[in-house]
Enzyme design. Structure first.
Site, PDB file in Angstrom:
ATOM      1  N   ARG A 193       0.843  -1.184   0.000  1.00 51.36           N
ATOM      2  CA  ARG A 193       0.000   0.000   0.000  1.00 51.36           C
ATOM      3  C   ARG A 193       0.885   1.243   0.000  1.00 51.36           C
ATOM      4  O   ARG A 193       2.107   1.146  -0.121  1.00 51.36           O
ATOM      5  CB  ARG A 193      -0.916   0.013   1.224  1.00 51.36           C
ATOM      6  CG  ARG A 193      -0.199  -0.002   2.580  1.00 51.36           C
ATOM      7  CD  ARG A 193      -1.223   0.005   3.711  1.00 51.36           C
ATOM      8  NE  ARG A 193      -0.615   0.063   5.028  1.00 51.36           N
ATOM      9  CZ  ARG A 193      -1.304   0.159   6.159  1.00 51.36           C
ATOM     10  NH1 ARG A 193      -2.633   0.193   6.127  1.00 51.36           N
ATOM     11  NH2 ARG A 193      -0.700   0.213   7.321  1.00 51.36           N
ATOM     12  N   THR A 195       3.224   4.192   1.009  1.00 53.54           N
ATOM     13  CA  THR A 195       4.251   4.292   2.048  1.00 53.54           C
ATOM     14  C   THR A 195       4.833   5.688   2.172  1.00 53.54           C
ATOM     15  O   THR A 195       5.664   5.930   3.037  1.00 53.54           O
ATOM     16  CB  THR A 195       5.417   3.325   1.737  1.00 53.54           C
ATOM     17  OG1 THR A 195       6.017   3.718   0.489  1.00 53.54           O
ATOM     18  CG2 THR A 195       4.940   1.884   1.660  1.00 53.54           C
ATOM     19  N   TRP A 206      11.550   3.757 -12.057  1.00 53.74           N
ATOM     20  CA  TRP A 206      10.721   3.425 -13.214  1.00 53.74           C
ATOM     21  C   TRP A 206      11.318   3.963 -14.501  1.00 53.74           C
ATOM     22  O   TRP A 206      11.227   3.307 -15.555  1.00 53.74           O
ATOM     23  CB  TRP A 206       9.302   3.959 -13.010  1.00 53.74           C
ATOM     24  CG  TRP A 206       8.530   3.179 -11.990  1.00 53.74           C
ATOM     25  CD1 TRP A 206       8.121   3.610 -10.763  1.00 53.74           C
ATOM     26  CD2 TRP A 206       8.086   1.826 -12.107  1.00 53.74           C
ATOM     27  NE1 TRP A 206       7.445   2.600 -10.108  1.00 53.74           N
ATOM     28  CE2 TRP A 206       7.403   1.502 -10.907  1.00 53.74           C
ATOM     29  CE3 TRP A 206       8.190   0.854 -13.103  1.00 53.74           C
ATOM     30  CZ2 TRP A 206       6.846   0.240 -10.686  1.00 53.74           C
ATOM     31  CZ3 TRP A 206       7.632  -0.397 -12.884  1.00 53.74           C
ATOM     32  CH2 TRP A 206       6.971  -0.695 -11.686  1.00 53.74           C
ATOM     33  N   SER A 234       4.705  -2.961 -17.791  1.00 55.17           N
ATOM     34  CA  SER A 234       3.638  -1.965 -17.721  1.00 55.17           C
ATOM     35  C   SER A 234       2.466  -2.492 -16.901  1.00 55.17           C
ATOM     36  O   SER A 234       1.884  -1.759 -16.087  1.00 55.17           O
ATOM     37  CB  SER A 234       3.176  -1.596 -19.135  1.00 55.17           C
ATOM     38  OG  SER A 234       2.035  -0.755 -19.091  1.00 55.17           O
ATOM     39  N   HIS A 237       3.441  -2.469 -13.278  1.00 55.71           N
ATOM     40  CA  HIS A 237       3.445  -1.074 -12.826  1.00 55.71           C
ATOM     41  C   HIS A 237       2.017  -0.608 -12.536  1.00 55.71           C
ATOM     42  O   HIS A 237       1.748   0.040 -11.512  1.00 55.71           O
ATOM     43  CB  HIS A 237       4.094  -0.205 -13.899  1.00 55.71           C
ATOM     44  CG  HIS A 237       4.407   1.185 -13.461  1.00 55.71           C
ATOM     45  ND1 HIS A 237       4.976   2.126 -14.288  1.00 55.71           N
ATOM     46  CD2 HIS A 237       4.204   1.823 -12.266  1.00 55.71           C
ATOM     47  CE1 HIS A 237       5.123   3.259 -13.629  1.00 55.71           C
ATOM     48  NE2 HIS A 237       4.657   3.106 -12.407  1.00 55.71           N
ATOM     49  N   ARG A 267      -3.117   7.614 -12.515  1.00 52.15           N
ATOM     50  CA  ARG A 267      -2.002   6.684 -12.740  1.00 52.15           C
ATOM     51  C   ARG A 267      -2.344   5.565 -13.728  1.00 52.15           C
ATOM     52  O   ARG A 267      -1.459   5.091 -14.440  1.00 52.15           O
ATOM     53  CB  ARG A 267      -1.562   6.070 -11.417  1.00 52.15           C
ATOM     54  CG  ARG A 267      -0.984   7.042 -10.410  1.00 52.15           C
ATOM     55  CD  ARG A 267       0.476   7.342 -10.690  1.00 52.15           C
ATOM     56  NE  ARG A 267       1.033   8.237  -9.689  1.00 52.15           N
ATOM     57  CZ  ARG A 267       1.589   7.837  -8.550  1.00 52.15           C
ATOM     58  NH1 ARG A 267       1.621   6.548  -8.246  1.00 52.15           N
ATOM     59  NH2 ARG A 267       2.095   8.714  -7.696  1.00 52.15           N
ATOM     60  N   CYS A 367      12.605   2.772  -0.440  1.00 49.66           N
ATOM     61  CA  CYS A 367      11.648   2.477   0.635  1.00 49.66           C
ATOM     62  C   CYS A 367      11.664   0.980   0.880  1.00 49.66           C
ATOM     63  O   CYS A 367      11.527   0.187  -0.059  1.00 49.66           O
ATOM     64  CB  CYS A 367      10.252   2.945   0.214  1.00 49.66           C
ATOM     65  SG  CYS A 367       8.889   2.132   1.062  1.00 49.66           S
ATOM     66  N   CYS A 370       8.461  -0.930  -0.088  1.00 51.47           N
ATOM     67  CA  CYS A 370       8.345  -0.935  -1.549  1.00 51.47           C
ATOM     68  C   CYS A 370       9.348  -1.909  -2.154  1.00 51.47           C
ATOM     69  O   CYS A 370       9.056  -2.607  -3.132  1.00 51.47           O
ATOM     70  CB  CYS A 370       8.591   0.459  -2.120  1.00 51.47           C
ATOM     71  SG  CYS A 370       7.579   1.760  -1.371  1.00 51.47           S
TER      72      CYS A 370
END
Length: 470
Positions: A193, A195, A206, A234, A237, A267, A367, A370
């Site tokens: 989720r 962060t 990316w 993609s 992502h 997004r 992170c 992440c």
């Protein structure tokens, strides 16, 4: 004399009338052009709304959107949601330390979460009690940046481990052997989720993935194999972005979490190709799981918890041997179409190298949480690639499929993440698009109203000028 003055006065009025008329005509033209341009510039929104009706066959796959949504809602999502909570699929072995091989002087370890609390000795599984490099001191909170939501919870269940074979995946960068840099994480305590990981560091990851390893393709300008790699990344992502938006920290002071609809739209949902690539990646991973069905069905899901292990085995069989899945979508993706021709082996090595680079880039994520989910999902995707492209049971019987415990965990958790993203897009997408469409149309309505008022004023002025010039 008087008559001459009257004629001169009339000529003067006519000249003023022509001047006023010319000015008004110019203003009218500007207003009309502006109004036309405003409406014209907003036309793509309406076109996109029509193109976002996902129907028919998913591009480069063998299954349609309607079937995917139906199977996912009725079969896959419920099974996967339950399966990933079992002890076997709950724990993931991962190296979380900051050791980016691409920009070591970036100072990224100062971003957040390079230092985390180690598991207490009494919670660490007995089979894995080996000398470890503990990295940075546990009380060093420089990397945390006051973002507790980015910290990995490392509470473990000592009964949840049983060793499988140790064989490195040719598609991924990590050394999968047990060593001092590896630690186990309970995924249920560390959901994917938001962060707080944003800014140049996140964008740099990316950017490097796309620009250096899978640049965006144009129709007819790239081979099918490279197109597959781009679409897989993609789609992944898109899935990650959806999970961040679906579980977002709306108010840090009140610790209020919820859905960020605008972020999900900005997004993913506003870009039809990103949604299509999400479905493609989902079907690609489903194909890998179904191709490895015999192997996964016979695997030992043994953690020492007999009841939970039987549950995991049963759920896997229901997933792998589901008659609805086999009947509705027997071949989600046809990998046999790839790697043909004399350049096939060389192309495969090239794309394999590119994916390993993507895997290595996960070490550069600033992170920790992440990085955890990035490594897990990239390993899951690498496992799918390994199943589909590294083993051919018919042509190479001497190369049987061999998977590590960690690869199976990553593969199933990745499939669950993609399943959840597809479900969210299917159920929430139309509503979010409608809400955002209404918000975007409000400024347009205001501008059109303003343009209409200008138009009416100019028409009125034109009418008055004509009156005084008669």
């Amino acid at each position: 004399m008087v008559e001459a003055k009257i004629k001169e006065k009339n000529r003067s009025k006519k000249r003023r009338g022509w001047i006023v008329g010319a000015v008004i005509a110019v203003l009218v033209a500007i207003a009309v052009t502006s109004r036309h341009s405003l409406i014209k510039n907003h036309k793509p929104c309406h076109c996109n709304e029509d193109s976002r009706k996902y129907t028919g066959i998913v591009e480069d796959c063998c299954c349609d959107y309607e079937t995917v949504d139906s199977l996912n809602g009725e079969v896959l999502h419920p099974l996967l949601q339950e399966l990933v909570t079992t002890p076997f699929f709950r724990y993931f072995k991962v190296k979380l330390w900051c050791d980016c091989p691409f920009w070591p002087d970036d100072g990224m370890c100062r971003l957040r979460d390079c230092s985390v609390c180690e598991c207490p000795e009494n919670e660490f599984p007995e089979p894995f009690k080996k000398p470890m490099s503990l990295g940075l001191p546990s009380d060093d909170l420089v990397c945390q940046e006051g973002k507790p939501q980015a910290t990995v919870d490392r509470t473990l269940d000592r009964k949840a481990f049983r060793g499988w074979m140790v064989i490195d995946n040719p598609w991924t960068n990590d050394d999968e052997t047990d060593n001092g840099d590896m630690t186990y994480v309970n995924l249920q305590l560390n959901p994917e989720r938001y962060t707080g990981y944003v800014g140049p560091s996140a964008r740099r990851i990316w950017d490097a993935i796309y620009s250096e390893n899978c640049p965006k393709y144009s129709s007819g300008e790239i081979c099918q194999e490279k197109k597959v790699l781009y679409k897989l990344i993609s789609g992944l992502h898109s899935s990650i972005s959806i999970h961040i938006a679906a579980d977002y920290l709306l108010d840090e002071t009140a610790n209020l979490w919820g859905e960020n609809l605008e972020l999900m739209y900005d997004r993913v949902l506003r870009y039809p190709d990103r949604v299509r690539n999400l479905y493609f990646t989902f079907l690609f991973v489903i194909r890998a799981v179904t191709k490895a069905a015999d192997y996964l069905d016979q695997a030992e899901y043994d953690t020492g918890n007999h009841v939970e292990d039987l549950k995991a085995q049963s759920l896997m069989q229901k997933l792998l041997l589901n008659p609805k899945l086999q009947a509705a979508c027997p071949l989600p993706f046809d990998e046999a179409k790839l790697w043909h021709g004399q350049s096939g082996p060389e192309l495969k090595q090239q794309i394999q190298k590119q994916f390993r680079n993507i895997s290595a880039l996960m070490d550069c994520v600033g992170c920790e949480k992440c990085r955890l989910w990035g490594k897990l999902q990239v390993l899951g995707l690498g496992t799918a690639l390994k199943i589909l492209f590294s083993v051919d049971g018919q042509n190479q019987p001497d190369q049987p499929l061999q998977l590590q415990r960690n690869e199976v965990i990553a593969l199933v958790n990745l499939l669950n993440r993609l399943s959840e993203s597809v479900k969210l897009v299917h159920e929430m997408g139309p509503t979010i698009e409608k809400i955002m469409g209404e918000r975007l149309s409000e400024p347009l309505s205001e501008e059109i109203s303003r343009g209409q008022r200008i138009w009416e004023s100019l028409v009125g002025l034109w009418y008055l000028s004509n009156l005084c010039c008669v």
